[in-house]
Design an enzyme around this catalytic site. Structure first.
Site, PDB file in Angstrom:
ATOM      1  CE  LYS A 180      -2.080   3.279   1.674  1.00 54.37           C
ATOM      2  NZ  LYS A 180      -1.143   4.487   1.518  1.00 54.37           N
ATOM      3  CD  GLU A 256      12.618   4.426   8.556  1.00 52.73           C
ATOM      4  OE1 GLU A 256      12.605   5.346   9.332  1.00 52.73           O
ATOM      5  OE2 GLU A 256      13.078   4.217   7.631  1.00 52.73           O
ATOM      6  CB  CYS A 290      12.969   8.634   9.006  1.00 52.24           C
ATOM      7  SG  CYS A 290      13.904   7.793   7.873  1.00 52.24           S
ATOM      8  CD  GLU A 387      10.725  12.658  11.960  1.00 56.51           C
ATOM      9  OE1 GLU A 387      11.516  12.738  11.410  1.00 56.51           O
ATOM     10  OE2 GLU A 387       9.571  12.466  12.003  1.00 56.51           O
TER      11      GLU A 387
END
Length: 483
Positions: A180, A256, A290, A387
């Site tokens: 997906k 992750e 990331c 982030e």
């Protein structure tokens, strides 16, 4: 690849080796972040479509698991060759739907291809063990077998590499998969499905189901007892939700998740090398990664000089649409991403930070934000806790090694860290103390298909890449036998 060429790329669901529309006829639009223009309308899978893909993967599972490892290896090697041969076409497609600069997209395609080559080699290295039980009564025989149907949920920031980093080891291990992809960048994943088919992957082994109903579609698959593995790359918040859903059927998970990478520069560092590495660590994929350096901690004696050089380098970056000549930095993925970055910068400035370069969005079409360097950032600023996912670098000062380590570890995340010093003993000692799954010493990038990629704490569980990545798709079976 041009807008016209996108007409020729697949836009349907890929289930059991067939291209098809969504069962309810639903579609969604994919847009170019550089302009906001619609690139294509793509089929949007329903829950029924997703479960049909799971059924196809399950039906193909036994035959694929029984396929000789050399044959699986040859197919992955052919997929590698095809991706290398079509690297430019894939790179341009990535630029159009993700916004990254062409040079970066070319780099991603090369990186994506290497996962296929690495796992083509790993497919024939699935080894077991045999030993004598300590008491001598029997032998301990350990064999490793494919875990079964794997569901993959991939992000938009690396639409090719995140596909191959998951599909490569799964196919090498003998697993079948349902992918997906992110709804922002499904075209690359669909093009990859066509490539796998051409490489010889049998029907049902790889299935791709783009969808705007991500939560419902993925949730339904995780509640299907035929699914035995989930691999997700994305935010920690969504990762927590998926882990909870996977718990119902005790699905094995690789996650992750988010990062908040510290970039530590000691006073004895080579500043030119540190700045060059900082540019890569911060601006790779426009900071939408990331592994992007999120917090820059610089030892006081060199903080001003490092910041001056870093600001000059960032100010020189050529910003624009990714396919334009000489562009080094493209747009952010969408308007929400642009708004978040702008808000983080504005809040930091309101708390006393100084803008050394950048600090604003570009006027006009597209979601462009200037490369930005901030000095004097308040320790409690939100930009140091979250982030950023954009081309913004906040710089803070430290005085001792212990302070640098404490600042680096002062986060719920633990994906990657960067350390710059000429003293290798110091670098290694600091690396051992940092709470992260990966550390780059005098480098701005750590990712490598042959290395285990993953984080500590809220940055995830499991590893991708290297031999560790193959083991994520294998179950160990102990056979007790005497002869």
């Amino acid at each position: 690849m041009s807008y016209q060429e996108i007409i020729e790329t697949p836009k349907g669901l890929y289930i059991d080796g067939q291209w098809c529309d969504a069962s309810d006829g639903a579609t969604f639009s994919v847009t170019d972040p550089a302009t906001g223009d619609v690139l294509a309308d793509v089929a949007s899978a329903s829950v029924d479509d997703a479960l049909a893909a799971v059924a196809a993967a399950d039906a193909a599972g036994k035959a694929w698991a029984a396929t000789p490892p050399r044959r699986r290896s040859d197919i992955l090697r052919q997929a590698f060759a095809l991706l290398v041969a079509r690297a430019e076409s894939f790179a341009r497609l990535i630029v159009l739907e993700s916004g990254k600069a062409l040079a970066e997209a070319r780099g991603e395609v090369a990186y994506a291809a290497e996962f296929l080559r690495w796992y083509a080699e790993e497919a024939v290295r699935i080894v077991g063990e045999v030993s004598t039980a300590p008491g001598g009564a029997n032998r301990i025989l350990v064999v490793r077998q494919p875990i079964g149907v794997a569901v993959f949920v991939t992000p938009w920031n690396f639409p090719a590499a995140m596909v191959t980093r998951k599909i490569g080891p799964a196919l090498a291990a003998g697993c079948t998969v349902v992918l997906k992809p992110a709804s922002e960048t499904p075209l690359t994943a669909l093009a990859m499905a066509a490539l796998f088919e051409e490489a010889g992957v049998p029907a049902g082994v790889v299935n791709v189901v783009p969808s705007r109903q991500s939560g419902q579609v993925v949730g339904a698959m995780l509640h299907d007892p035929r699914v035995r593995k989930l691999s997700f790359t994305g935010s920690t918040g969504i990762g927590r939700v998926l882990l909870a859903q996977a718990a119902g059927n005790v699905v094995k998970c690789s996650m992750e998740l988010g990062g908040n990478a510290p970039f530590i520069v000691f006073a004895d560092a080579d500043l030119d090398a540190a700045v060059a590495a900082a540019m890569v660590a911060k601006l790779r994929n426009g900071g939408e990664s990331c592994t992007a350096a999120n917090r820059f901690y610089v030892e006081r004696p060199v903080a001003e000089e490092f910041s001056r050089r870093f600001a000059a380098a960032m100010a020189a970056v050529n910003v624009g649409p990714g396919l334009d000549d000489g562009v080094q930095l493209g747009p952010l993925i969408n308007g929400a991403a642009l708004d978040k970055v702008a808000q983080l910068v504005d809040e930091a400035v309101a708390q006393g930070a100084t803008v050394l370069t950048g600090g604003r969005a570009r006027a006009g079409r597209g979601y462009f934000y200037e490369p930005t360097l901030l000095a004097g950032v308040a320790p409690d600023a939100r930009i140091l806790r979250e982030e950023i996912f954009g081309p913004v670098a906040p710089v803070c000062v430290f005085d001792t090694v212990d302070e640098a380590v404490a600042l680096a570890n002062d986060t719920e995340y633990g994906l990657v860290a960067f350390v710059h010093t000429r003293d290798l003993a110091k670098a290694l000692a600091v690396s051992e103390r940092i709470e992260a799954g990966m550390v780059g010493i005098n480098r701005g990038v750590v990712s490598d298909p042959a290395a285990p990629f993953g984080g500590w704490k809220q940055s995830g569980v499991g590893r991708e890449g290297g031999h560790d990545g193959l083991l994520e798709y294998l179950e160990s079976k102990y056979i007790c036998v005497a002869w």
